[in-house]
Write an enzyme that holds these catalytic residues in place. Structure first.
Site, PDB file in Angstrom:
ATOM      1  CE1 TYR A  64       1.078  -0.224   4.435  1.00  0.00           C
ATOM      2  CE2 TYR A  64      -0.018   1.888   4.387  1.00  0.00           C
ATOM      3  CZ  TYR A  64       0.805   0.986   5.020  1.00  0.00           C
ATOM      4  OH  TYR A  64       1.372   1.315   6.232  1.00  0.00           O
ATOM      5  CE  LYS A 105       3.114   3.413   3.306  1.00  0.00           C
ATOM      6  NZ  LYS A 105       3.262   3.436   4.750  1.00  0.00           N
ATOM      7  CG  LEU A 163       8.238   2.814   4.692  1.00  0.00           C
ATOM      8  CD1 LEU A 163       7.907   1.567   3.875  1.00  0.00           C
ATOM      9  CD2 LEU A 163       6.959   3.560   5.053  1.00  0.00           C
ATOM     10  CD  GLU A 193       9.893   2.026  10.235  1.00  0.00           C
ATOM     11  OE1 GLU A 193       9.762   2.990   9.459  1.00  0.00           O
ATOM     12  OE2 GLU A 193       9.743   0.846   9.877  1.00  0.00           O
TER      13      GLU A 193
HETATM   14  N1  PDD Z   1       2.712   5.176   7.450  1.00  0.00           N
HETATM   15  N2  PDD Z   1       7.432   4.013   8.930  1.00  0.00           N
HETATM   16  C1  PDD Z   1       6.286   3.307   8.953  1.00  0.00           C
HETATM   17  C2  PDD Z   1       6.284   1.946   9.554  1.00  0.00           C
HETATM   18  C3  PDD Z   1       5.110   3.869   8.419  1.00  0.00           C
HETATM   19  O1  PDD Z   1       3.978   3.150   8.423  1.00  0.00           O
HETATM   20  C4  PDD Z   1       5.144   5.183   7.888  1.00  0.00           C
HETATM   21  C5  PDD Z   1       3.921   5.836   7.312  1.00  0.00           C
HETATM   22  C6  PDD Z   1       6.368   5.864   7.883  1.00  0.00           C
HETATM   23  C7  PDD Z   1       6.508   7.245   7.289  1.00  0.00           C
HETATM   24  O2  PDD Z   1       6.491   7.182   5.874  1.00  0.00           O
HETATM   25  P1  PDD Z   1       5.914   8.410   5.020  1.00  0.00           P
HETATM   26  O3  PDD Z   1       6.661   9.609   5.450  1.00  0.00           O
HETATM   27  O4  PDD Z   1       6.215   8.033   3.614  1.00  0.00           O
HETATM   28  O5  PDD Z   1       4.444   8.503   5.334  1.00  0.00           O
HETATM   29  C8  PDD Z   1       7.496   5.251   8.401  1.00  0.00           C
HETATM   30  C9  PDD Z   1       1.504   5.631   6.814  1.00  0.00           C
HETATM   31  C10 PDD Z   1       1.212   7.078   6.974  1.00  0.00           C
HETATM   32  C11 PDD Z   1       0.358   4.716   7.235  1.00  0.00           C
HETATM   33  O6  PDD Z   1       0.604   3.526   7.355  1.00  0.00           O
HETATM   34  O7  PDD Z   1      -0.766   5.191   7.417  1.00  0.00           O
END
Ligand code: PDD
Length: 288
Positions: free
Chosen positions: A35, A148, A204, A180
């Site tokens: 996703y 992801k 990620l 993270e």
């Molecule tokens: N999640 N690390 C993880 C495990 C995440 O799920 C996310 C973001 C990030 C930050 O990535 P980005 O800056 O590209 O949003 C880091 C999204 C927002 C979610 O699962 O809803």
């Protein structure tokens, strides 16, 4: 305003409430899918190329062909965003390995992927700028968190445990080092220098992380991507979290202990200002 709940499923726009997926969908049975979450500012998808690149990497890593071209995705995002009233929205897209006739662990011989896009209102600029509380927990996830993947059970449990403890997010560590957050990237500030873990398969590659590092570079804020130990996190001057939906937010407490003096720090205030200006420029259609 358009219909507030329109989605795209396998080639068609439809009401979210009437969208249907088979219980044989491999996303449902195995979490066999990936996703993306893409913020749209003023109806303009932010860092679309970077999100589509990360999607392509996630799909390649699970051996699924990208079902749409960059242009195809862009059109779907525009349609969904417009149907849901435009403005500031968070686009969610998911691609799974489809619905074969039988449940088998191995890949099905032939099945069309399931392609789903929806959107929901995005929190306002700086919505989390007053600060968040975090827990610090062992990272229980698999070794390929750079994908992801929709299989998010450890993230869900860790986030829920944080909420139950009166916090907002779980910051995770493995082998003594910060990886993270359960759904966010972690930054710290120490002696005026910004730091975030270097990219590796255990975390990620956040798109908001990329933006923050670009802004640091542009504005002369020194930064390093490097290992961050637990004690260093606990004794940092500032800790931040970032994500597509949270932008950048300061962490004021970790397991109840204050970070720095327990209020949003000056380096955060500067980054928040730079980020908000970028967001506003994007919404005006001039994405730098
Ligand atoms: N999640 N690390 C993880 C495990 C995440 O799920 C996310 C973001 C990030 C930050 O990535 P980005 O800056 O590209 O949003 C880091 C999204 C927002 C979610 O699962 O809803």
């Amino acid at each position: 305003m358009g219909n507030p709940a329109t989605c795209y499923l396998n080639g068609e726009l439809m009401a979210l409430a009437s969208a249907r997926i088979s219980p044989l969908d491999r996303g449902f049975l195995f979490g066999d899918g990936v996703y993306e979450v893409i913020p749209c500012y003023g109806g303009v998808p932010f860092r679309l190329d970077a999100h589509l690149r990360r999607l392509a990497n996630s799909l390649a890593a699970i051996d699924l062909a990208d079902p749409l071209s960059a242009r195809g995705w862009t059109e779907v995002f525009e349609q969904v965003c417009r149907a849901n009233g435009g403005g500031d929205q968070s686009l969610y897209l998911q691609v799974t390995r489809g619905c074969p006739e039988r449940r088998t662990h191995e890949f099905p011989g032939r099945s069309e992927p399931t392609v789903f896009v929806m959107s929901s209102p995005l929190p306002a600029a700086g919505a989390f700028a007053d600060g968040l509380h975090a827990t610090l927990r062992e990272d229980l996830r698999w070794a390929r968190c750079d994908i992801k993947a929709v299989a998010l059970l450890p993230n869900v449990l860790l986030r829920q445990e944080a909420i139950a403890a009166g916090a907002d997010e779980a910051i995770l560590h493995r082998d003594g080092q910060i990886t993270e957050g359960a759904a966010s990237t972690v930054f710290l500030v120490r002696d005026g220098e910004l730091a975030t873990p270097a990219l590796h398969p255990g975390l990620l590659p956040g798109i908001t992380r990329e933006v923050i590092l670009e802004l640091a570079e542009q504005h002369g804020l020194p930064f390093r991507c490097r290992p961050i130990g637990l004690d260093e996190l606990r004794s940092a001057d500032e800790v931040w979290l970032s994500s597509a939906t949270k932008e950048v937010a300061p962490v004021l407490r970790i397991d109840g202990d204050p970070v720095g003096n327990g209020s949003p720090g000056p380096v955060f205030a500067a980054m928040r200002g730079w980020f908000t200006r970028l967001r506003e420029a994007t919404a005006r259609g001039r994405q730098p």
